[in-house]
Write an enzyme that holds these catalytic residues in place. Structure first.
Site, PDB file in Angstrom:
ATOM      1  N   CYS A  17       0.800  -1.220   0.000  1.00 37.67           N
ATOM      2  CA  CYS A  17       0.000   0.000   0.000  1.00 37.67           C
ATOM      3  C   CYS A  17       0.834   1.272   0.000  1.00 37.67           C
ATOM      4  CB  CYS A  17      -0.948  -0.003   1.193  1.00 37.67           C
ATOM      5  SG  CYS A  17      -2.102  -1.393   1.187  1.00 37.67           S
ATOM      6  N   GLY A  49      -6.353 -10.240  -0.910  1.00 35.78           N
ATOM      7  CA  GLY A  49      -5.948 -11.613  -0.638  1.00 35.78           C
ATOM      8  C   GLY A  49      -4.674 -11.961  -1.371  1.00 35.78           C
ATOM      9  N   CYS A  72     -11.638   0.859   4.109  1.00 34.87           N
ATOM     10  CA  CYS A  72     -11.604   1.548   2.827  1.00 34.87           C
ATOM     11  C   CYS A  72     -12.058   0.602   1.716  1.00 34.87           C
ATOM     12  CB  CYS A  72     -10.213   2.084   2.529  1.00 34.87           C
ATOM     13  SG  CYS A  72      -8.994   0.805   2.173  1.00 34.87           S
TER      14      CYS A  72
END
Length: 393
Positions: free
Chosen positions: A81, A117, A213
């Site tokens: 991220c 995932g 989110c």
């Protein structure tokens, strides 16, 4: 070392999976917007760093070849991220060190619906150590991995400081109010804290759906240049990167016995400390911040990790309105990941877009008054944290 200026930024509206263009179309569009904002052509770019998480190798070339075929180095970046900020970090290093005078950082993501995932199930997961510690500290192996990390950290916070889910619900409601002012956000409908609490449960007692989110598609870009290059080409010189730091996990992430450390708390403390020291400022000097609110729980943890409030002081910080307009530090005026959206590779550069817009005074309805410096925080588990300080040059 060269002073690094942000000559141009670009961002496309974030949308839900299935509603976006393909990643090369999104990426090329964001790159062109950044170039247009700077007034430069692609031929002026000497290096490019393209960030994405879910994509095949050299997807960065696929996106940028539609912008130009100039033969420059294009480096593909994947740091979960924090990918977008990692691309920005690499571009900043290249310009600051004098290796190049003009570097492009691009981030994009074409996501699918549902929880994150593992893609490659035939080999060890890079999150094995995180999962093992989370199994021990938080349990619930049936819960998707990201919800376990941040939901577990949120549950730990509630137990330690005697607060309830209402704290996280208020954070999410604030995000929606900010996003209502942002035409580039995916979710612009305001929600109340009560509606957040009443949304479907993801983990009983620890998290509801609206505290997480959404998977999102989008792209953003930034063009970084040296001060001398900007002056030679007549570019704007009003926003600079004043300090920046990247950190990765230490032993505390796995040996402290606390879920907040598994979720990146110590990486944030370390990166923020390096930035504050380098810039000669403290957290009390920060009036606006875009931080990594992948879950409302992480926004609360990050208030304290960045030093915006003391440990255990987040409830008072939120209740007093210090995280919003009119308060001490406007947090995620864009709506943040919770409402603006979180296309993983683009997130860090979308934060850059927002803060540069704030410093230029062009954030329109979400403009924070009196902005001279702005702080960005982007974290990816696995792990890496990038903290960047921008200021008026």
């Amino acid at each position: 070392m060269s002073k690094v200026l942000v000559a141009g930024v670009g961002m496309i509206p974030f949308v839900k999976p299935g509603a976006s263009d393909s990643y090369p179309v999104m990426g090329a569009r964001a790159a062109r917007l950044a170039l247009d904002d700077s007034g430069l052509d692609y031929d002026a770019v000497q290096q490019a760093y393209a960030g994405y998480v879910y994509g095949d190798s050299t997807a960065g070339q696929r996106a940028l070849y539609d912008v130009g075929l100039s033969g420059i180095p294009i480096v593909n970046v994947n740091n979960n991220c924090s990918t977008g900020s990692t691309a920005l970090y690499l571009a900043r290093q290249a310009v600051e060190a004098g290796i190049v005078d003009c570097a492009l950082a691009l981030g994009f993501e074409q996501m699918v619906p549902g929880a994150l995932g593992t893609v490659f199930t035939d080999r060890p997961s890079p999150l094995e150590r995180f999962d093992a510690v989370t199994d021990e500290l938080a349990g619930h192996p049936e819960v998707p991995m990201a919800i376990r990390y941040f939901g577990g950290a949120g549950q730990e916070y509630m137990d330690r400081h005697g607060v309830g889910l209402e704290l996280f619900a208020e954070v999410r409601a604030k995000a929606s109010r900010h996003a209502a002012r942002n035409p580039l956000a995916v979710f612009r409908k305001e929600v109340t804290a009560g509606e957040v609490l009443q949304s479907p449960v993801l983990w009983p007692g620890a998290m509801t759906r609206l505290m997480a989110c959404p998977p999102t598609c989008g792209a953003a870009a930034a063009l970084l240049v040296s001060e001398a290059f900007a002056r030679r080409h007549g570019l704007r010189t009003d926003v600079a990167i004043l300090a920046q730091a990247m950190t990765t996990d230490t032993r505390s992430s796995f040996e402290s016995g606390e879920m907040r450390h598994v979720a990146g708390y110590d990486m944030t403390v370390a990166a923020a400390g390096q930035v504050y020291e380098a810039a000669g400022i403290g957290p009390g000097d920060i009036g606006v911040v875009e931080l990594h609110d992948c879950f409302a729980q992480n926004e609360v943890l990050t208030y304290e990790a960045l030093g915006l409030c003391p440990e255990g002081g987040a409830a008072g910080f939120v209740a007093g309105g210090d995280n919003s307009f009119g308060g001490r530090c406007v947090t995620n005026p864009s709506g943040g990941l919770l409402s603006k959206g979180h296309p993983l590779g683009a997130t860090g550069l979308a934060q850059c877009y927002e803060l540069v817009s704030q410093l230029r005074g062009r954030a329109e309805q979400r403009q924070v008054e009196g902005v001279d410096i702005a702080l960005q925080h982007n974290v990816g588990l696995g792990g890496a944290c990038v903290v960047t300080l921008y200021g008026r040059a």
